[in-house]
Motif scaffolding. Structure first.
Motif, mmCIF file in Angstrom:
data_model
loop_
_atom_site.group_PDB
_atom_site.id
_atom_site.type_symbol
_atom_site.label_atom_id
_atom_site.label_comp_id
_atom_site.label_asym_id
_atom_site.label_seq_id
_atom_site.Cartn_x
_atom_site.Cartn_y
_atom_site.Cartn_z
ATOM 1 N N PRO A 52 20.124 -39.296 -97.069
ATOM 2 C CA PRO A 52 18.991 -39.663 -97.919
ATOM 3 C C PRO A 52 19.140 -40.955 -98.712
ATOM 4 O O PRO A 52 18.146 -41.581 -99.047
ATOM 5 N N SER A 53 20.361 -41.378 -99.039
ATOM 6 C CA SER A 53 20.454 -42.533 -99.930
ATOM 7 C C SER A 53 21.764 -43.277 -99.748
ATOM 8 O O SER A 53 22.689 -43.129 -100.535
ATOM 9 N N CYS A 54 21.829 -44.068 -98.732
ATOM 10 C CA CYS A 54 22.994 -44.920 -98.503
ATOM 11 C C CYS A 54 23.115 -45.935 -99.643
ATOM 12 O O CYS A 54 22.133 -46.570 -100.034
ATOM 13 N N GLN A 55 24.322 -46.086 -100.195
ATOM 14 C CA GLN A 55 24.543 -47.049 -101.269
ATOM 15 C C GLN A 55 24.537 -48.484 -100.717
ATOM 16 O O GLN A 55 24.985 -48.727 -99.598
ATOM 17 N N VAL A 56 24.061 -49.413 -101.532
ATOM 18 C CA VAL A 56 24.038 -50.804 -101.094
ATOM 19 C C VAL A 56 25.452 -51.316 -100.854
ATOM 20 O O VAL A 56 25.694 -52.165 -99.982
ATOM 21 N N GLU A 57 26.444 -50.790 -101.619
ATOM 22 C CA GLU A 57 27.831 -51.196 -101.408
ATOM 23 C C GLU A 57 28.312 -50.806 -100.017
ATOM 24 O O GLU A 57 29.068 -51.556 -99.379
ATOM 25 N N LEU A 58 27.851 -49.641 -99.537
ATOM 26 C CA LEU A 58 28.225 -49.228 -98.188
ATOM 27 C C LEU A 58 27.599 -50.150 -97.157
ATOM 28 O O LEU A 58 28.221 -50.513 -96.155
ATOM 29 N N ALA A 59 26.349 -50.566 -97.383
ATOM 30 C CA ALA A 59 25.688 -51.495 -96.467
ATOM 31 C C ALA A 59 26.490 -52.801 -96.364
ATOM 32 O O ALA A 59 26.678 -53.345 -95.267
ATOM 33 N N LYS A 60 26.990 -53.265 -97.500
ATOM 34 C CA LYS A 60 27.791 -54.496 -97.491
ATOM 35 C C LYS A 60 29.093 -54.300 -96.718
ATOM 36 O O LYS A 60 29.536 -55.192 -95.977
ATOM 37 N N GLN A 61 29.717 -53.133 -96.882
ATOM 38 C CA GLN A 61 30.958 -52.858 -96.154
ATOM 39 C C GLN A 61 30.716 -52.812 -94.643
ATOM 40 O O GLN A 61 31.536 -53.302 -93.860
ATOM 41 N N LEU A 62 29.600 -52.236 -94.233
ATOM 42 C CA LEU A 62 29.277 -52.186 -92.802
ATOM 43 C C LEU A 62 29.069 -53.598 -92.245
ATOM 44 O O LEU A 62 29.481 -53.902 -91.121
ATOM 45 N N ASP A 63 28.421 -54.449 -93.040
ATOM 46 C CA ASP A 63 28.260 -55.843 -92.620
ATOM 47 C C ASP A 63 29.606 -56.518 -92.401
ATOM 48 O O ASP A 63 29.800 -57.279 -91.443
ATOM 49 N N GLU A 64 30.567 -56.237 -93.298
ATOM 50 C CA GLU A 64 31.892 -56.852 -93.179
ATOM 51 C C GLU A 64 32.631 -56.352 -91.940
ATOM 52 O O GLU A 64 33.256 -57.139 -91.223
ATOM 53 N N VAL A 65 32.540 -55.049 -91.699
ATOM 54 C CA VAL A 65 33.252 -54.475 -90.553
ATOM 55 C C VAL A 65 32.748 -55.067 -89.245
ATOM 56 O O VAL A 65 33.533 -55.430 -88.361
ATOM 57 N N PHE A 66 31.396 -55.188 -89.120
ATOM 58 C CA PHE A 66 30.824 -55.631 -87.856
ATOM 59 C C PHE A 66 30.428 -57.110 -87.847
ATOM 60 O O PHE A 66 29.858 -57.594 -86.866
ATOM 61 N N ASN A 67 30.698 -57.793 -88.965
ATOM 62 C CA ASN A 67 30.402 -59.235 -89.051
ATOM 63 C C ASN A 67 28.957 -59.518 -88.659
ATOM 64 O O ASN A 67 28.665 -60.345 -87.782
ATOM 65 N N THR A 68 28.026 -58.848 -89.340
ATOM 66 C CA THR A 68 26.606 -58.952 -88.979
ATOM 67 C C THR A 68 25.890 -60.113 -89.649
ATOM 68 O O THR A 68 24.717 -60.354 -89.363
ATOM 69 N N GLY A 69 26.565 -60.778 -90.573
ATOM 70 C CA GLY A 69 25.883 -61.842 -91.306
ATOM 71 C C GLY A 69 24.939 -61.309 -92.371
ATOM 72 O O GLY A 69 24.009 -62.019 -92.790
ATOM 73 N N GLY A 70 25.148 -60.070 -92.804
ATOM 74 C CA GLY A 70 24.339 -59.517 -93.891
ATOM 75 C C GLY A 70 23.160 -58.675 -93.441
ATOM 76 O O GLY A 70 22.253 -58.394 -94.236
ATOM 77 N N LEU A 71 23.139 -58.252 -92.170
ATOM 78 C CA LEU A 71 22.013 -57.486 -91.629
ATOM 79 C C LEU A 71 21.723 -56.230 -92.452
ATOM 80 O O LEU A 71 20.587 -55.994 -92.874
ATOM 81 N N PHE A 72 22.735 -55.393 -92.678
ATOM 82 C CA PHE A 72 22.520 -54.121 -93.358
ATOM 83 C C PHE A 72 22.178 -54.312 -94.834
ATOM 84 O O PHE A 72 21.354 -53.584 -95.391
ATOM 85 N N GLU A 73 22.792 -55.312 -95.452
ATOM 86 C CA GLU A 73 22.467 -55.564 -96.864
ATOM 87 C C GLU A 73 21.016 -56.023 -97.014
ATOM 88 O O GLU A 73 20.314 -55.601 -97.941
ATOM 89 N N ARG A 74 20.538 -56.858 -96.100
ATOM 90 C CA ARG A 74 19.150 -57.324 -96.181
ATOM 91 C C ARG A 74 18.169 -56.182 -95.902
ATOM 92 O O ARG A 74 17.074 -56.136 -96.476
ATOM 93 N N ALA A 75 18.569 -55.260 -95.006
ATOM 94 C CA ALA A 75 17.674 -54.153 -94.666
ATOM 95 C C ALA A 75 17.671 -53.059 -95.729
ATOM 96 O O ALA A 75 16.727 -52.266 -95.804
ATOM 97 N N TRP A 76 18.691 -53.019 -96.538
ATOM 98 C CA TRP A 76 18.848 -51.906 -97.478
ATOM 99 C C TRP A 76 17.630 -51.706 -98.396
ATOM 100 O O TRP A 76 17.179 -50.557 -98.554
ATOM 101 N N PRO A 77 17.064 -52.751 -99.034
ATOM 102 C CA PRO A 77 15.918 -52.499 -99.930
ATOM 103 C C PRO A 77 14.735 -51.840 -99.215
ATOM 104 O O PRO A 77 14.067 -50.973 -99.783
ATOM 105 N N MET A 78 14.495 -52.235 -97.956
ATOM 106 C CA MET A 78 13.380 -51.663 -97.201
ATOM 107 C C MET A 78 13.652 -50.202 -96.841
ATOM 108 O O MET A 78 12.761 -49.346 -96.911
ATOM 109 N N VAL A 79 14.914 -49.898 -96.501
ATOM 110 C CA VAL A 79 15.252 -48.565 -96.006
ATOM 111 C C VAL A 79 15.506 -47.582 -97.138
ATOM 112 O O VAL A 79 14.974 -46.468 -97.146
ATOM 113 N N PHE A 80 16.308 -47.998 -98.106
ATOM 114 C CA PHE A 80 16.748 -47.057 -99.138
ATOM 115 C C PHE A 80 16.368 -47.461 -100.560
ATOM 116 O O PHE A 80 16.490 -46.644 -101.480
#
Length: 463
Positions: A52-80
């Motif tokens: 129900p509520s992924c933390q924004v800090e977790l989104a940033k960690q996922l970006d670091e692991v997969f080197n997404t260039g900030g994909l999950f952090e940018r999507a976080w406000p829309m999703v959660f």
């Protein structure tokens, strides 16, 4: 694997992106969970769009692991983001509404930085887990099934928690732990433990001043561990498992990594004992999450649990590696850094616990029995009268090992000494070890000493 529809919801889109990246990197949910310091269950729930509520800090960690260039952090406000804001407003409304009632306020995820505890093996569905401490009454302070075991009945409870109440909980936990180690967990010890748990769980319904909140949850967690251990020793395994998981929930509410580690150590040991070593390994590894926050003694305790799981599987290589890790971390132990209730894990306890793992390798995989025998001998000599059960169990296992792989006459002499102690215990675990020793003795029908020991075991266990 559930098929995802990225267009069904923002959460499923987010989860689908995460799964695609994880699979592309040939990474398991468990490995990814370790990298971002959450459980594999949470990873899978996020991927299914059910968290129900992924933390924004977790989104940033996922970006670091997969080197997404900030994909999950940018999507976080829309999703959660909206849901997170709504939750904060709802929590604020609840706080204002309940100030006059003095209810215990819950701050979830103080340990692992999440909004709710992830599902654990064998736990209720997430909707039940989310109800933990959210509504009034006993259902708010324990998983649903546990209410039938620990529901307060005629016990007198205070309206407001005071420091003295927490001291009582801790002192009772210490007393019961001492009786359990001396006499075993059955009989009167278990009855007293259950009543103490009822009263302590009831405290969680009382008004609790905020400065005492963490101490209260930590105290109840500590007692829950002791009660679970008593139930485990008397083979009330379902009650024990519930008590340990309840203690883990309380430890997380208190933000206490040490208590959390201890609950997972017990869950691991119990699972191994009842023939579920794979579950035991999972519990031990969950206990080692953020091992840097645990003392060396606690890390050794959990590595020992891993070794016992591998030993029960007959996995020689991994068991020996885990024993080595346990030895290395125990060598760095500083008792002054350990919680007082970890004082039991001394050299005798460490040798006894690791010897159990090596015992299984000797019996199941034909490995050198001398390694386990030397450790059992050290444990027997090191345990004081305060730990009679541990001493009796180690002595019994040493006798069983020698009866199976060594000198039956020497084994019989040690076995009689073990019987002298076990006969005064109310421990079904100790009784089961005696049965194993009796079964090994039966393989020597022409050796008088082995026959005599078996006859005494039969009379003792059936008495």
């Amino acid at each position: 694997m559930k098929q995802l529809d990225p267009g069904a919801s923002p959460e499923e889109w987010f989860g689908n992106e995460l799964r695609e990246l994880r699979l592309a990197h040939k990474m398991s949910a468990r490995v990814l969970g370790r990298l971002v310091q959450i459980s594999d269950d949470v990873i899978l729930y996020i991927e299914k769009g059910k968290y129900p509520s992924c933390q924004v800090e977790l989104a940033k960690q996922l970006d670091e692991v997969f080197n997404t260039g900030g994909l999950f952090e940018r999507a976080w406000p829309m999703v959660f983001g909206k849901r997170d804001a709504d939750k904060k407003r709802a929590d604020a409304d609840k706080t204002l509404a309940s100030r006059g009632e003095g209810a215990v306020q819950v701050r979830r995820g103080r340990i692992l930085g999440r909004d709710e505890p992830p599902p654990r093996p064998g736990s209720h569905e997430p909707v039940d887990r989310r109800s933990f401490l959210q509504v009034s009454g006993i259902a708010a302070i324990a998983p649903i099934d546990l209410t039938q075991v620990f529901a307060p009945s005629d016990l007198s409870l205070p309206e407001t928690v005071r420091p003295g109440h927490i001291v009582q909980v801790l002192e009772v936990a210490t007393a019961i732990s001492g009786w359990d180690n001396q006499f075993g967990g059955g009989g009167m010890v278990r009855d007293i433990a259950s009543r103490a748990m009822q009263w302590s769980v009831g405290l969680l319904q009382a008004t609790c001043p905020e400065p005492l909140r963490s101490d209260l949850f930590a105290g109840v967690s500590r007692l829950g561990i002791v009660v679970g251990a008593s139930a485990f020793d008397s083979y009330a395994h379902d009650d024990a498992r519930k008590a340990f998981k309840f203690a883990a929930d309380c430890a997380e509410e208190a933000g206490d990594w040490h208590l959390r580690a201890k609950t997972y150590s017990f869950l691991a040991r119990q699972a191994v004992w009842i023939g579920q070593p794979d579950d035991g390994l999972t519990y031990a590894e969950k206990g080692l999450v953020r091992a840097d926050r645990l003392t060396a003694t606690e890390q050794a305790m959990l590595h020992t649990a891993r070794a016992r799981a591998f030993g029960k599987m007959g996995d020689v290589r991994d068991c020996m590696v885990a024993v080595g890790q346990a030895d290395d971390t125990f060598a760095q132990s500083r008792p002054s850094e350990d919680p007082l209730w970890m004082a039991y894990y001394d050299e005798a306890q460490h040798n006894g616990d690791t010897a159990h793992a090596l015992f299984d390798l000797a019996i199941l995989a034909g490995q050198d029995p001398g390694r386990a025998a030397r450790r059992f001998d050290t444990a027997v000599k090191g345990h004081s009268d305060a730990y009679k059960r541990s001493r009796a169990i180690s002595r019994t296992k040493l006798a069983a090992l020698l009866m199976a792989k060594g000198d039956p006459r020497q084994a019989a002499a040690i076995g009689h000494k073990a019987l002298d102690e076990v006969g005064r215990l109310t421990s079904r675990r100790a009784a089961d070890d005696l049965r194993q020793l009796g079964a090994f003795s039966a393989k020597h029908p022409k050796i008088e000493e082995a026959v005599g020991l078996r006859e005494r075991i039969t009379a003792t266990v059936s008495a």
